[in-house]
Scaffold this motif. Structure first.
Motif, mmCIF file in Angstrom:
data_model
loop_
_atom_site.group_PDB
_atom_site.id
_atom_site.type_symbol
_atom_site.label_atom_id
_atom_site.label_comp_id
_atom_site.label_asym_id
_atom_site.label_seq_id
_atom_site.Cartn_x
_atom_site.Cartn_y
_atom_site.Cartn_z
ATOM 1 N N UNK A 64 0.835 -1.214 0.000
ATOM 2 C CA UNK A 64 0.000 0.000 0.000
ATOM 3 C C UNK A 64 0.868 1.262 0.000
ATOM 4 N N UNK A 65 1.914 1.284 0.816
ATOM 5 C CA UNK A 65 2.812 2.438 0.844
ATOM 6 C C UNK A 65 3.484 2.638 -0.510
ATOM 7 N N UNK A 66 3.923 1.548 -1.124
ATOM 8 C CA UNK A 66 4.557 1.641 -2.446
ATOM 9 C C UNK A 66 3.565 2.161 -3.484
ATOM 10 N N UNK A 67 2.314 1.752 -3.383
ATOM 11 C CA UNK A 67 1.290 2.230 -4.318
ATOM 12 C C UNK A 67 1.091 3.732 -4.168
ATOM 13 N N UNK A 68 1.098 4.217 -2.941
ATOM 14 C CA UNK A 68 0.962 5.673 -2.713
ATOM 15 C C UNK A 68 2.150 6.425 -3.288
ATOM 16 N N UNK A 69 3.362 5.899 -3.052
ATOM 17 C CA UNK A 69 4.557 6.539 -3.594
ATOM 18 C C UNK A 69 4.523 6.508 -5.122
ATOM 19 N N UNK A 70 4.132 5.388 -5.688
ATOM 20 C CA UNK A 70 4.048 5.263 -7.154
ATOM 21 C C UNK A 70 3.088 6.301 -7.733
ATOM 22 N N UNK A 71 1.915 6.427 -7.130
ATOM 23 C CA UNK A 71 0.934 7.409 -7.597
ATOM 24 C C UNK A 71 1.524 8.810 -7.572
ATOM 25 N N UNK A 72 2.188 9.150 -6.493
ATOM 26 C CA UNK A 72 2.793 10.474 -6.374
ATOM 27 C C UNK A 72 3.864 10.692 -7.438
ATOM 28 N N UNK A 73 4.725 9.704 -7.648
ATOM 29 C CA UNK A 73 5.778 9.828 -8.658
ATOM 30 C C UNK A 73 5.186 10.007 -10.052
ATOM 31 N N UNK A 74 4.176 9.202 -10.381
ATOM 32 C CA UNK A 74 3.566 9.291 -11.709
ATOM 33 C C UNK A 74 2.797 10.592 -11.892
#
Length: 129
Positions: A27-37
């Motif tokens: 879940x944390x990685x998904x949040x970071x991914x969304x922010x990066x994209x």
């Protein structure tokens, strides 16, 4: 300006030492991914699956929270690292960045200490052409 031969992959691992369960890391990685994209013009940023994992990843637990971020030049790498540093500052989680066997752990140390470590790490990769 350093350029890379096509897209280059940066492995991000969220909270590898945080004692979080795999679902929380994912879940944390998904949040970071969304922010990066949302914030950067990345070629790609994908969760690492077992079949696409680097050879040194051992078991699903080490893959939870992992992203493979593709970039094309040192400026984009710098932007990714800056975004990760900002995310770590806001969330308090640790992120490890690995590129070509060189790993940088972005933690909650002081901004000046983290900036020095990041600049040194980026300088090592700026020489790649």
């Amino acid at each position: 300006m350093a350029t890379f031969d096509g897209p280059t992959g940066l492995l991000l691992q969220v909270g590898p030492d945080a004692g979080l369960d795999p679902d929380e890391l994912t879940e944390l990685a998904a949040r970071l991914r969304t922010e990066l994209l949302d914030d950067l013009d990345l070629t790609d940023a994908e969760p690492v699956e077992e079949e696409t994992a680097p050879e040194d990843a051992k078991g699903l637990g080490s893959l939870a929270g992992a992203l493979l971020v593709h970039f094309v030049d040192i400026e984009m790498l710098r932007a990714v690292v800056t975004s990760v540093r900002n995310w770590v500052g806001r969330t308090g989680h640790v992120v490890e960045l690995s590129l070509g066997g060189d790993t940088l752990k972005v933690t909650g140390v002081t901004a000046k200490q983290q900036e020095t470590m990041i600049d040194d790490w980026l300088a090592r990769h700026a020489a790649v052409s």
